[in-house]
Write an enzyme that holds these catalytic residues in place. Sequence first.
Site, PDB file in Angstrom:
ATOM      1  N   LYS A  22       0.843  -1.204   0.000  1.00 30.22           N
ATOM      2  CA  LYS A  22       0.000   0.000   0.000  1.00 30.22           C
ATOM      3  C   LYS A  22       0.877   1.252   0.000  1.00 30.22           C
ATOM      4  O   LYS A  22       0.625   2.199  -0.747  1.00 30.22           O
ATOM      5  CB  LYS A  22      -0.895  -0.017   1.245  1.00 30.22           C
ATOM      6  N   ASN A  23       1.887   1.254   0.868  1.00 29.66           N
ATOM      7  CA  ASN A  23       2.694   2.472   1.037  1.00 29.66           C
ATOM      8  C   ASN A  23       3.620   2.747  -0.139  1.00 29.66           C
ATOM      9  O   ASN A  23       4.263   3.788  -0.195  1.00 29.66           O
ATOM     10  CB  ASN A  23       3.501   2.419   2.337  1.00 29.66           C
ATOM     11  N   CYS A 117      -3.613  12.836  14.032  1.00 34.62           N
ATOM     12  CA  CYS A 117      -4.257  11.569  13.748  1.00 34.62           C
ATOM     13  C   CYS A 117      -4.105  10.710  14.987  1.00 34.62           C
ATOM     14  O   CYS A 117      -3.490  11.129  15.956  1.00 34.62           O
ATOM     15  CB  CYS A 117      -3.664  10.894  12.516  1.00 34.62           C
ATOM     16  N   ARG A 122       1.177  14.737  13.224  1.00 33.90           N
ATOM     17  CA  ARG A 122       2.054  14.325  12.120  1.00 33.90           C
ATOM     18  C   ARG A 122       2.177  15.486  11.154  1.00 33.90           C
ATOM     19  O   ARG A 122       1.471  15.564  10.154  1.00 33.90           O
ATOM     20  CB  ARG A 122       1.509  13.073  11.441  1.00 33.90           C
ATOM     21  N   ASP A 311       5.721   0.496  11.878  1.00 35.23           N
ATOM     22  CA  ASP A 311       4.507  -0.170  11.413  1.00 35.23           C
ATOM     23  C   ASP A 311       4.424  -1.643  11.842  1.00 35.23           C
ATOM     24  O   ASP A 311       3.414  -2.302  11.577  1.00 35.23           O
ATOM     25  CB  ASP A 311       4.382  -0.065   9.886  1.00 35.23           C
ATOM     26  N   ARG A 403      -8.163  -0.345   5.610  1.00 34.77           N
ATOM     27  CA  ARG A 403      -7.381   0.683   4.913  1.00 34.77           C
ATOM     28  C   ARG A 403      -6.120   0.098   4.291  1.00 34.77           C
ATOM     29  O   ARG A 403      -5.662   0.594   3.256  1.00 34.77           O
ATOM     30  CB  ARG A 403      -6.960   1.796   5.885  1.00 34.77           C
TER      31      ARG A 403
HETATM   32  C1  UD1 Z   1       5.070   6.777   6.486  1.00 35.03           C
HETATM   33  C2  UD1 Z   1       4.171   5.591   6.302  1.00 35.03           C
HETATM   34  C3  UD1 Z   1       3.687   5.108   7.648  1.00 35.03           C
HETATM   35  C4  UD1 Z   1       4.855   4.848   8.567  1.00 35.03           C
HETATM   36  C5  UD1 Z   1       5.771   6.060   8.621  1.00 35.03           C
HETATM   37  C6  UD1 Z   1       7.058   5.830   9.403  1.00 35.03           C
HETATM   38  C7  UD1 Z   1       3.084   5.958   4.144  1.00 35.03           C
HETATM   39  C8  UD1 Z   1       1.832   6.317   3.435  1.00 35.03           C
HETATM   40  N1  UD1 Z   1       3.033   5.988   5.485  1.00 35.03           N
HETATM   41  O1  UD1 Z   1       4.301   7.809   7.103  1.00 35.03           O
HETATM   42  O2  UD1 Z   1       2.959   3.908   7.440  1.00 35.03           O
HETATM   43  O3  UD1 Z   1       4.345   4.613   9.866  1.00 35.03           O
HETATM   44  O4  UD1 Z   1       6.152   6.446   7.303  1.00 35.03           O
HETATM   45  O5  UD1 Z   1       7.815   4.845   8.803  1.00 35.03           O
HETATM   46  O6  UD1 Z   1       4.098   5.607   3.555  1.00 35.03           O
HETATM   47  N2  UD1 Z   1       7.710  14.530  10.552  1.00 35.03           N
HETATM   48  C9  UD1 Z   1       7.866  15.867  10.820  1.00 35.03           C
HETATM   49  N3  UD1 Z   1       7.677  16.751   9.794  1.00 35.03           N
HETATM   50  C10 UD1 Z   1       7.350  16.349   8.541  1.00 35.03           C
HETATM   51  C11 UD1 Z   1       7.188  14.987   8.278  1.00 35.03           C
HETATM   52  C12 UD1 Z   1       7.386  14.092   9.310  1.00 35.03           C
HETATM   53  O7  UD1 Z   1       8.161  16.263  11.948  1.00 35.03           O
HETATM   54  O8  UD1 Z   1       7.193  17.207   7.667  1.00 35.03           O
HETATM   55  C13 UD1 Z   1       7.912  13.532  11.642  1.00 35.03           C
HETATM   56  C14 UD1 Z   1       6.643  12.778  11.995  1.00 35.03           C
HETATM   57  O9  UD1 Z   1       5.856  13.477  12.934  1.00 35.03           O
HETATM   58  C15 UD1 Z   1       7.214  11.493  12.553  1.00 35.03           C
HETATM   59  C16 UD1 Z   1       8.473  11.266  11.707  1.00 35.03           C
HETATM   60  O10 UD1 Z   1       8.809  12.550  11.186  1.00 35.03           O
HETATM   61  O11 UD1 Z   1       7.609  11.670  13.891  1.00 35.03           O
HETATM   62  C17 UD1 Z   1       8.322  10.269  10.572  1.00 35.03           C
HETATM   63  O12 UD1 Z   1       7.211  10.639   9.791  1.00 35.03           O
HETATM   64  P1  UD1 Z   1       7.095  10.229   8.254  1.00 35.03           P
HETATM   65  O13 UD1 Z   1       8.204   9.314   7.867  1.00 35.03           O
HETATM   66  O14 UD1 Z   1       6.875  11.465   7.462  1.00 35.03           O
HETATM   67  O15 UD1 Z   1       5.791   9.392   8.270  1.00 35.03           O
HETATM   68  P2  UD1 Z   1       4.788   9.318   7.086  1.00 35.03           P
HETATM   69  O16 UD1 Z   1       5.532   9.537   5.811  1.00 35.03           O
HETATM   70  O17 UD1 Z   1       3.600  10.134   7.420  1.00 35.03           O
END
Ligand code: UD1
Length: 438
Positions: A22-23, A117, A122, A311, A403
């Site tokens: 999915k991701n 969420c 996030r 995850d 999902r």
């Molecule tokens: C993706 C995955 C999710 C997985 C996560 C961590 C998808 C659709 N989702 O989520 O399943 O749990 O990676 O491996 O691929 N952060 C910031 N600022 C930002 C972006 C992120 O502070 O602009 C922080 C987040 O709050 C979190 C960390 O960075 O603490 C990692 O987040 P991120 O890797 O971005 O997670 P997702 O991409 O949302």
Amino acid sequence: MDKFRITGGRPLAGRVSISGAKNSSLPCMAAALLTAEPVVLHNVPYVRDIITQRRLLEDLGATVLTPELRTHKITAAHIEVFEAPYDLVKTMRASVLVLGPLLARFGKAKVSLPGGCAIGTRPIDLHLEGLQHLGAEVNLEAGYVVARAPAGRGRLQGAEIHFDKVTVTGTENLLMAATLAEGKTTMHNAAREPEVVDLAELLNRMGARVRGAGTPTITVEGVEALGPAEHTIIPDRIETGTFLVAAAITGGELELRDCRPEHSATVISKLREAGVEIEEVNQSTLHVRRGAGGLRARDITTEPHPRFPTDMQAQYMALMTQAEGRSVIKETIFENRFMHASEMQRMGARIAIDGRTAIVDGPVHLTGARLQASDLRASACLVLAGLVAAGETIIERVYHIDRGYEKIEAKLRSVGADIERLRESVTASLPPTEIGVL
Ligand code: UD1
């Protein structure tokens, strides 16, 4: 709302085929916005998030055909809308992945801020900072991010981007944006997840010049336009890990097909330390069973790839309730990702939470209970706990699991689990083969 009813205590046995990731599918679908030519994706899992992403692309004006259930042919020749609305982003954060492609190709995009969420705040600040480095003008207006390509030039400009934190969708968003930017972009401290590599492979098939995906430094030489491509999505490493735990927790034996063991290396080695026997039969098949010595408590800390994935934290915690000794589980990625712990406590699990650390004492005899799923991976954890618990477990709000897991109850039932979906609507009378299809 649908529920699962599980009667625990049956060891699983048989073969399971792992679905596409999915991701990986979500960013690859968004990447189709970078070209007017068709992008064909195979092995896309049939899960709710994919249907949501498809709806978003169609709302923007793209045509999405599904000649086969798991093949999507996306043509973004007539994009008329440049906005991901709040209603969609709030149900699926990954819809922010349209930001980079829309901005790169059309010079404008408007995307709702995702907000909080269930697993914590996030933010997408790192996505936005990165786009600003590429020259975009980014404003926040009434809960929306409004981004424009640099005035005058009309095109994003290649730049050096340093991510303060490793972000998966942030890396993917910037990677897509950089493909059509003028000049070279270098991303430092980029996410190394296999899904980022898969996206880079698709982009290169479309004519992009991306190098270094899978390492912390990714370089992109911008091109003027991208073209058509056909790509097969990688197997889902989290579904793979979930079924590895399912075999181990029930004391069963499974063969997992169509997976990519190398993407699950850390999970596999941690499970082996914990007493799970895992054999790599070939490049796409794993054989798993609980070792004769039983399960042993082992600590984990979630970290970006290639370390232990957040995850898989919830599913691993379910396993540790059945392991001999005390395990310490540290969650470093998200601040509020232990909701499954309190549900498992209601089944008899001995888990103490202290901030971002969970201490699990085992083994305990779990007993079936009525539970609420709170998020995608937490629901998988509760299903696993239900499979080993004595008596009946009812899991409410399984739309969370829908999902991201394709027909999980059908797959589990096919290897001997006593699990069924209780539907609340008229479809409750569907024959068993239809149950599990969303
Ligand atoms: C993706 C995955 C999710 C997985 C996560 C961590 C998808 C659709 N989702 O989520 O399943 O749990 O990676 O491996 O691929 N952060 C910031 N600022 C930002 C972006 C992120 O502070 O602009 C922080 C987040 O709050 C979190 C960390 O960075 O603490 C990692 O987040 P991120 O890797 O971005 O997670 P997702 O991409 O949302």
